[in-house]
Design an enzyme around this catalytic site. Structure first.
Site, PDB file in Angstrom:
ATOM      1  N   ARG A   1       0.780  -1.238   0.000  1.00 34.44           N
ATOM      2  CA  ARG A   1       0.000   0.000   0.000  1.00 34.44           C
ATOM      3  C   ARG A   1       0.817   1.297   0.000  1.00 34.44           C
ATOM      4  O   ARG A   1       0.244   2.385   0.076  1.00 34.44           O
ATOM      5  CB  ARG A   1      -0.984   0.041   1.184  1.00 34.44           C
ATOM      6  CG  ARG A   1      -2.069  -1.008   1.112  1.00 34.44           C
ATOM      7  CD  ARG A   1      -3.311  -0.570   1.853  1.00 34.44           C
ATOM      8  NE  ARG A   1      -3.074  -0.373   3.269  1.00 34.44           N
ATOM      9  CZ  ARG A   1      -3.953   0.211   4.081  1.00 34.44           C
ATOM     10  NH1 ARG A   1      -5.103   0.645   3.609  1.00 34.44           N
ATOM     11  NH2 ARG A   1      -3.691   0.351   5.361  1.00 34.44           N
ATOM     12  N   ASP A   2       2.145   1.219  -0.078  1.00 43.38           N
ATOM     13  CA  ASP A   2       2.916   2.461  -0.163  1.00 43.38           C
ATOM     14  C   ASP A   2       4.212   2.229  -0.934  1.00 43.38           C
ATOM     15  O   ASP A   2       5.281   2.669  -0.525  1.00 43.38           O
ATOM     16  CB  ASP A   2       3.217   3.005   1.234  1.00 43.38           C
ATOM     17  CG  ASP A   2       3.517   4.507   1.216  1.00 43.38           C
ATOM     18  OD1 ASP A   2       3.204   5.164   0.201  1.00 43.38           O
ATOM     19  OD2 ASP A   2       4.059   5.021   2.206  1.00 43.38           O
ATOM     20  N   LEU A   3       4.084   1.547  -2.079  1.00 43.24           N
ATOM     21  CA  LEU A   3       5.243   1.282  -2.920  1.00 43.24           C
ATOM     22  C   LEU A   3       5.606   2.545  -3.703  1.00 43.24           C
ATOM     23  O   LEU A   3       4.800   3.054  -4.483  1.00 43.24           O
ATOM     24  CB  LEU A   3       4.931   0.129  -3.885  1.00 43.24           C
ATOM     25  CG  LEU A   3       6.040  -0.263  -4.876  1.00 43.24           C
ATOM     26  CD1 LEU A   3       7.293  -0.700  -4.147  1.00 43.24           C
ATOM     27  CD2 LEU A   3       5.542  -1.351  -5.822  1.00 43.24           C
TER      28      LEU A   3
ATOM     29  N   ASN B   1      10.538   4.262  -0.599  1.00 47.34           N
ATOM     30  CA  ASN B   1      10.431   3.044   0.209  1.00 47.34           C
ATOM     31  C   ASN B   1      11.125   1.846  -0.426  1.00 47.34           C
ATOM     32  O   ASN B   1      10.910   0.704  -0.024  1.00 47.34           O
ATOM     33  CB  ASN B   1       8.955   2.705   0.453  1.00 47.34           C
ATOM     34  CG  ASN B   1       8.292   3.704   1.386  1.00 47.34           C
ATOM     35  OD1 ASN B   1       8.980   4.393   2.143  1.00 47.34           O
ATOM     36  ND2 ASN B   1       6.978   3.802   1.319  1.00 47.34           N
TER      37      ASN B   1
ATOM     38  N   THR C   1       0.495   7.291  -0.490  1.00 43.80           N
ATOM     39  CA  THR C   1       1.015   8.453  -1.207  1.00 43.80           C
ATOM     40  C   THR C   1       0.148   8.678  -2.426  1.00 43.80           C
ATOM     41  O   THR C   1       0.075   7.828  -3.318  1.00 43.80           O
ATOM     42  CB  THR C   1       2.485   8.211  -1.607  1.00 43.80           C
ATOM     43  OG1 THR C   1       3.246   7.902  -0.425  1.00 43.80           O
ATOM     44  CG2 THR C   1       3.070   9.443  -2.273  1.00 43.80           C
TER      45      THR C   1
END
Length: 409
Positions: A79-81, A85, A117
């Site tokens: 959920r935040d690739l 990160n 993001t």
């Protein structure tokens, strides 16, 4: 969740720590140190990131995400690739991190708020409230990540968050500027990457390919650069080391990540952290034997000329140059390094941590990691490696030395 996601391209969790304060306890995660930051910082430090490294990054990210989606049970949705990160280790291999928003598939529930993001979120996550994240969320994020790696830019740069939201809500086909990636269509494998990227950000989540299908295509892209990737990585590492060196000369010791604070009278919290750091450092070094004293070093090197530094004897300097110039030849020859690594570990040339890192991946990857490690650890390590190779792989080493003599002639 990080402990479960124990994989080559996922950042390792070494432990947690607790500091007892007067009013509350503080907790933290201890993870492997990533000396070169993230993919985001790579593109800000290197003017022209070579294409072989770009495609290696894409493939390794796909492999890491495939592990989270298709190997782990229950699977993990990240959920935040995004480039921030995706960290890079000392070999410039990918390490996925920041599982703060990650969810096990079984525990995912509909969410009333937008998390993640915005630039890397799929339109359906913004349009549908409540929204229950699925694997397709990460696949869309991978598409935007691919755009960023191909273009070297951040998506929707300098565009207000509200404007991005409106763009995606009013037009689900709105995507980052294609002109910035179409500039590179003459570059090998870029057209194939663009095609995959567009499939991954399809407005219909059901039409996006799974990571099990994605890795087959990124593998082909990565393989197209196999002949140049080693030299590219060496060049990038040299550039990064030069930048780090110049930065460290202009910044104070307190700004350095690896530097321990040295207060005149340490309080209990600082003292505990310093002890903990020392324990980690010892484990990372594989509990090496005691250092040789200055007197012993002087006795050991008494036969050398007094005006020559200990590490600058011609044979040792040549060892580092020899490995760097023959890196591609050794990787392509694919010698069996199992016994070589065992001997180097016994001699404490490499630590247990380094050995564990090396012995992951294909034979080519293991050889490449070993050579990069020897070169990075300095001339003495290179000499140790060559000496062991001379014993166990005589024909290969003779061949490489013959090439060197012919070039000199």
């Amino acid at each position: 969740m990080m402990l479960r996601a124990n994989y080559t391209y996922v950042l390792r969790l070494l432990g947690i720590y607790e500091i007892e304060g007067r009013t509350e306890c503080k907790y933290g995660l201890v993870m492997e140190y990533m000396p070169y930051g993230s993919v985001y910082t790579l593109f800000h430090r290197i003017d022209n990131v070579p294409w072989g490294l770009r495609f290696q990054i894409l493939h390794q990210v796909a492999l890491g995400m495939n592990y989270l989606h298709h190997v782990l049970q229950p699977l993990i949705i990240h959920r935040d690739l995004k480039p921030h990160n995706v960290l890079l280790n000392k070999f410039l291999d990918v390490q996925l991190t920041d599982f703060g928003l990650a969810k096990n598939e079984a525990s995912v529930s509909s969410n009333q708020s937008i998390v993640g993001t915005l630039s890397y979120m799929p339109p359906e996550a913004i349009e549908s409230m409540p929204y229950k994240p699925t694997k397709e969320f990460d696949i869309y994020s991978f598409a935007i990540f691919t755009w960023s790696v191909l273009s070297g830019q951040e998506p929707y740069q300098h565009v207000d968050r509200k404007v991005i939201t409106m763009l995606l809500l009013l037009n689900q086909k709105s995507r980052p500027d294609m002109e910035l990636v179409n500039l590179w269509t003459s570059q090998k494998m870029v057209p194939e990457a663009i095609e995959l990227m567009q499939e991954c950000w399809d407005g219909d989540p059901g039409k996006r390919p799974s990571f099990s299908a994605i890795i087959e295509r990124t593998n082909e892209m990565n393989a197209a650069y196999v002949d140049v990737i080693d030299s590219e990585i060496i060049n990038v590492l040299n550039q990064l080391k030069q930048r780090n060196s110049s930065h460290s000369q202009t910044s104070s010791r307190s700004d350095c990540v690896r530097t321990d604070p040295k207060p005149s009278v340490p309080d209990s919290d600082t003292f505990s952290i310093n002890i903990f750091r020392e324990i980690l450092n010892r484990a990372e070094r594989g509990e090496p034997s005691a250092d040789v004293s200055d007197e012993d070093e002087e006795d050991k090197d008494s036969h050398t000329e007094s005006d020559s530094p200990k590490t600058s004897s011609p044979d040792i300097v040549d060892a580092a140059d020899f490995l760097q110039s023959n890196l591609s030849h050794i990787v392509q020859a694919k010698p069996d390094l199992n016994e070589v690594l065992d001997i180097l570990f016994t001699r404490r040339t490499i630590s247990q941590e380094e050995l564990d890192t090396i012995k992951v991946g294909s034979a080519h990857e293991q050889i490449r990691k070993t050579l990069h490690l020897m070169i990075r650890n300095g001339p003495e390590s290179c000499m140790e490696f060559i000496q062991v190779m001379d014993q166990l792989h005589v024909e290969l080493m003779t061949f490489l030395k013959d090439i060197k003599h012919q070039v000199k002639r």
